[in-house]
Design a protein around this motif. Structure first.
Motif, PDB file in Angstrom:
ATOM      1  N   LEU A  70       0.817  -1.204   0.000  1.00 28.29           N
ATOM      2  CA  LEU A  70       0.000   0.000   0.000  1.00 28.29           C
ATOM      3  C   LEU A  70       0.855   1.260   0.000  1.00 28.29           C
ATOM      4  CD1 LEU A  70      -2.897   1.035   0.132  1.00 28.29           C
ATOM      5  CD2 LEU A  70      -2.758   0.905   2.618  1.00 28.29           C
ATOM      6  N   PHE A  71       1.918   1.247   0.826  1.00 29.89           N
ATOM      7  CA  PHE A  71       2.804   2.402   0.903  1.00 29.89           C
ATOM      8  C   PHE A  71       4.191   2.052   0.363  1.00 29.89           C
ATOM      9  CE2 PHE A  71      -0.336   3.075   4.332  1.00 29.89           C
ATOM     10  CZ  PHE A  71      -0.946   4.197   3.790  1.00 29.89           C
ATOM     11  N   GLY A  72       4.222   1.226  -0.667  1.00 33.08           N
ATOM     12  CA  GLY A  72       5.473   0.869  -1.311  1.00 33.08           C
ATOM     13  C   GLY A  72       5.958   1.988  -2.217  1.00 33.08           C
ATOM     14  N   ASN A  73       7.153   1.808  -2.761  1.00 34.35           N
ATOM     15  CA  ASN A  73       7.704   2.830  -3.650  1.00 34.35           C
ATOM     16  C   ASN A  73       7.025   2.785  -5.015  1.00 34.35           C
ATOM     17  OD1 ASN A  73       8.918   0.700  -5.099  1.00 34.35           O
ATOM     18  ND2 ASN A  73      10.809   0.877  -3.941  1.00 34.35           N
ATOM     19  N   LEU A  74       7.470   3.612  -5.926  1.00 35.12           N
ATOM     20  CA  LEU A  74       6.818   3.705  -7.233  1.00 35.12           C
ATOM     21  C   LEU A  74       7.022   2.455  -8.084  1.00 35.12           C
ATOM     22  CD1 LEU A  74       7.456   7.445  -8.159  1.00 35.12           C
ATOM     23  CD2 LEU A  74       5.425   6.403  -7.127  1.00 35.12           C
ATOM     24  N   ARG A  75       7.920   1.569  -7.646  1.00 36.59           N
ATOM     25  CA  ARG A  75       8.098   0.279  -8.325  1.00 36.59           C
ATOM     26  C   ARG A  75       7.222  -0.795  -7.700  1.00 36.59           C
ATOM     27  NH1 ARG A  75      13.041   2.283  -7.416  1.00 36.59           N
ATOM     28  NH2 ARG A  75      13.446   0.808  -5.735  1.00 36.59           N
ATOM     29  N   GLY A  76       6.461  -0.410  -6.679  1.00 35.12           N
ATOM     30  CA  GLY A  76       5.575  -1.359  -6.021  1.00 35.12           C
ATOM     31  C   GLY A  76       6.249  -2.216  -4.972  1.00 35.12           C
ATOM     32  N   GLU A  77       7.495  -1.898  -4.633  1.00 32.00           N
ATOM     33  CA  GLU A  77       8.250  -2.670  -3.647  1.00 32.00           C
ATOM     34  C   GLU A  77       8.202  -1.966  -2.291  1.00 32.00           C
ATOM     35  OE1 GLU A  77      12.055  -2.501  -5.455  1.00 32.00           O
ATOM     36  OE2 GLU A  77      11.561  -3.929  -7.034  1.00 32.00           O
ATOM     37  N   PRO A  78       8.420  -2.708  -1.203  1.00 31.20           N
ATOM     38  CA  PRO A  78       8.470  -2.036   0.098  1.00 31.20           C
ATOM     39  C   PRO A  78       9.706  -1.142   0.171  1.00 31.20           C
ATOM     40  CG  PRO A  78       9.138  -4.337   0.323  1.00 31.20           C
ATOM     41  CD  PRO A  78       8.654  -4.162  -1.091  1.00 31.20           C
ATOM     42  N   TYR A  79       9.571  -0.023   0.829  1.00 37.66           N
ATOM     43  CA  TYR A  79      10.714   0.873   0.995  1.00 37.66           C
ATOM     44  C   TYR A  79      11.758   0.251   1.914  1.00 37.66           C
ATOM     45  CZ  TYR A  79       8.995   5.157  -1.207  1.00 37.66           C
ATOM     46  OH  TYR A  79       8.589   6.107  -2.104  1.00 37.66           O
ATOM     47  N   THR A  80      13.010   0.456   1.566  1.00 36.59           N
ATOM     48  CA  THR A  80      14.080   0.173   2.515  1.00 36.59           C
ATOM     49  C   THR A  80      14.084   1.322   3.526  1.00 36.59           C
ATOM     50  OG1 THR A  80      15.707   1.433   1.241  1.00 36.59           O
ATOM     51  CG2 THR A  80      15.482  -0.938   0.723  1.00 36.59           C
TER      52      THR A  80
END
Length: 199
Positions: free
Chosen positions: A151-161
């Protein structure tokens, strides 16, 4: 061992105290097993911890963060809406960054308590404000090849580091500080962790 505890004393004294307690407990267990006679950690002093005042984010600060997120869109909007969600749901920063879209239900949003050993799932029912915030986050345009799991992942759809999240949060907060100066309103930078006490 000892070098790590010394490093904790300087940077994370509370974490160091937890490690000392755990190490002492392990040594006490070793005594019970007859592996050692005395606890070598009995003389290690706990770190002095300075009480940290909780940061209470104001409504005006939160409103400005969301406004600036909307102004710039993309990753900054995702971060701003995550900040608001942490406040509305009274959730920990790790839980917010890891929430998946599948957790969004017609009745509300499902959360797993990251600190619980049994990992119970709870439903936070929709309020108009929470529903609007979550669905706005879901509508943020991602890259064409992005997945849609977080839901709040980056623009690539991955979780933020942690580093990636910090960079985007710093960008958003910098714009908030500049705008607050223009408006002559009080504003202090804040993080996901600061939103839970506000909630």
């Amino acid at each position: 061992g000892i070098d790590y505890l010394k490093a904790c004393k300087k940077t994370r004294p509370l974490k160091g105290n937890k490690e000392i307690s755990l190490a002492r407990l392990i040594m006490q267990h070793a005594i019970g097993l007859g592996m050692i006679e005395t606890n070598p950690l009995n003389d290690i002093e706990r770190n002095k911890v300075v009480e940290v005042k909780k940061r209470y984010v104001t409504h005006e600060e939160m409103t400005l963060a969301v406004e600036m997120g909307r102004k710039f869109g993309g990753a900054r909007l995702i971060v701003a809406l995550a900040l608001k969600t942490a406040w509305l749901c009274v959730r920990r920063s790790f839980e917010v960054r890891q929430i998946k879209r599948e957790s969004v239900t017609p009745s509300g949003i499902l959360w797993t308590d990251s600190k619980s050993k049994t990992k119970p799932t709870i439903l936070i029912e929709w309020s108009p404000e929470l529903s609007a915030t979550i669905y706005e986050a879901m509508e943020v345009k991602r890259n064409a090849d992005a997945g849609t799991m977080y839901l709040f992942g980056n623009l690539r759809g991955e979780p933020y580091t942690k580093g990636g999240w910090k960079a985007m949060l710093d960008d958003l907060m910098r714009e908030c500080v500049l705008e607050a100066k223009r408006r002559k309103m009080p504003f202090q930078k804040f993080s996901l962790q600061d939103c839970r006490p506000k909630g």
